[in-house]
Design a protein around this motif. Structure first.
Motif, PDB file in Angstrom:
ATOM      1  N   ARG A  79     -35.127 -52.909  37.760  1.00 50.55           N
ATOM      2  CA  ARG A  79     -36.055 -51.779  37.860  1.00 50.55           C
ATOM      3  C   ARG A  79     -37.025 -51.954  39.015  1.00 50.55           C
ATOM      4  N   TYR A  80     -37.314 -53.207  39.379  1.00 42.05           N
ATOM      5  CA  TYR A  80     -38.339 -53.439  40.404  1.00 42.05           C
ATOM      6  C   TYR A  80     -37.897 -54.364  41.538  1.00 42.05           C
ATOM      7  N   PHE A  81     -36.859 -55.179  41.329  1.00 40.29           N
ATOM      8  CA  PHE A  81     -36.413 -56.084  42.385  1.00 40.29           C
ATOM      9  C   PHE A  81     -35.253 -55.456  43.136  1.00 40.29           C
ATOM     10  N   LYS A  82     -35.405 -55.305  44.467  1.00 41.81           N
ATOM     11  CA  LYS A  82     -34.401 -54.584  45.242  1.00 41.81           C
ATOM     12  C   LYS A  82     -33.471 -55.491  46.039  1.00 41.81           C
ATOM     13  N   GLY A  83     -33.887 -56.698  46.337  1.00 40.72           N
ATOM     14  CA  GLY A  83     -32.993 -57.571  47.085  1.00 40.72           C
ATOM     15  C   GLY A  83     -33.724 -58.651  47.844  1.00 40.72           C
TER      16      GLY A  83
END
Length: 416
Positions: free
Chosen positions: A299-303
């Motif tokens: 939900r909050y960590f993109k990469g």
């Protein structure tokens, strides 16, 4: 009520496997008020096992043994039980039917004599039926001490402890209440925390005990209470935790053993509908690994971009070669650009970047070993901090990871 835990197996003593069974058993027994006096690991040796049993006889109420219940010749726990209790092995028909169903019904192969021997148990024992495996548990009492033998396979042991041992102990023994509360602190070392709370600690009532559990970048404080009045103990712990929060509230992250910094960050980012990415050099992707260890992190960590080499910083992150030549890869300027660029690449609200000399060699920079630059790109600015975490290498990496998360938490809290 006092207990001891024995793990049997040469594979543990030579370091081939790690004993996780004892920790699991101890945690569950502690929750129901059983005091763990000792944990030991011993070899698959008959005399050694007998000597160990004798050492605990009448000194503790309960001895839990894991391991040595398999069908092969090196598994000798059942025969040793018979020697200690002056007993003989007999076939338990209920266990035999269960083993047969597993081997022939589930695995679809003919049952062997070795499989059948799993149904042999001491004639005087109370059988603890193992519905998830073939080795039953055995409960036997001699004088004032109960000895319980459990399989060493973790999932089988866990089933028997949760479904047989704990309910039986609760039914048959009167126990005090043991209550623990954990306070998680980040950012200050054990000695500094101890100095700040010295007066508070000195004024704790006698039935409350404080333990320090330090690790790189963080210190857990565990308050433990033991007594017969549960409500009184819980009230006392809460009152003392409230007064503690007034003293070191600035470094307290949570009040539960499972309430880790990464879980706190996940909750904060989710509540604010914000996203995070990382560009890691010296930490090698460990910040990303910790952030994504939390359920729902997508939900909050993109990469993350693990730009471990100078070439990767230039080719993937787009750090200008001239910037690196002028300031070196371990610098404020490069850390700042790493954070900005990964934030733009991943299109996130926040971005963490790390670059440093973790050691033992300096690599592409002349900075001192242990030097780490941490940059945090926020929606409004870029914060950069320089640290020297010393040596060894593992300490540098762990401290850099924790400090990065700590910086992120402090910045997010400004907007709460």
């Amino acid at each position: 009520m006092k207990a001891a835990i024995i793990t049997i197996g040469d594979e543990i003593l030579i370091g081939q496997i790690v004993d996780t069974n004892s920790a699991f058993i101890a945690k569950l027994l502690d929750k129901i008020g059983v005091e763990i006096c000792e944990m030991i690991s011993i070899s698959d040796n008959k005399q050694h096992i007998l000597d160990t049993f004798n050492n605990f006889q009448n000194k503790v109420d309960l001895v839990l043994i894991t391991g040595g219940l398999g069908p092969t010749k090196d598994d000798i726990t059942k025969k040793t039980f018979c020697d200690y209790f002056d007993d003989v092995l007999v076939v338990n028909n209920e266990v035999l039917a269960h083993v047969t169903q597993i081997i022939e019904g589930f695995y679809k192969r003919k049952i062997t004599q070795l499989n059948k021997d799993q149904a042999l148990v001491p004639s005087k024992c109370t059988v603890l039926h193992n519905l998830v495996g073939t080795a039953p548990g055995m409960w036997m009492k001699k004088e004032n001490t109960v000895f319980v033998s459990l399989p060493g396979v973790p999932y089988e042991m866990k089933y028997l402890v949760e479904n047989e041992i704990i309910p039986k102990v609760v039914r048959e023994y009167k126990r005090p209440y043991i209550i623990h509360k954990t306070i998680l602190t980040y950012g200050q070392g054990e000695s500094m925390v101890a100095e700040r709370i010295e007066n508070w600690e000195n004024n704790l009532p006698e039935f409350l005990k404080l333990a320090y559990l330090p690790s790189p970048g963080r210190v857990k404080l565990r308050l433990s209470a033991r007594g017969t009045n549960k409500e009184f103990l819980e009230k006392s712990i809460q009152e003392n935790m409230t007064s503690l929060s007034k003293i070191i509230g600035d470094i307290i992250v949570g009040f539960d053993e499972d309430e880790t910094l990464e879980k706190v960050l996940g909750s904060l980012l989710t509540q604010q509908n914000k996203t995070i990415s990382t560009a890691e050099s010296c930490t090698g992707g460990k910040i990303a690994q910790i952030l994504t260890s939390v359920s729902g992190a997508s939900r909050y960590f993109k990469g993350s971009i693990v730009s471990y080499s100078t070439e990767t910083k230039m080719a993937v992150l787009g750090i200008p070669e001239d910037l690196i030549k002028e300031y070196s890869v371990v610098s404020t300027e490069v850390a700042k650009q790493m954070a900005i660029n990964v934030k733009n690449i991943m299109k996130t609200d926040y971005a963490i970047a790390t670059t440093g000399n973790a050691g033992p060699l300096k690599g592409d920079s002349n900075s001192e070993l242990g030097t780490v630059f941490i940059a945090l790109a926020t929606p409004n600015e870029v914060i950069i901090e320089e640290f020297n975490f010393g040596q060894p290498r593992e300490k540098v990496i762990d401290r850099a990871v924790i400090k990065s998360l700590e910086i992120l938490r402090k910045e997010i809290l400004k907007n709460v």
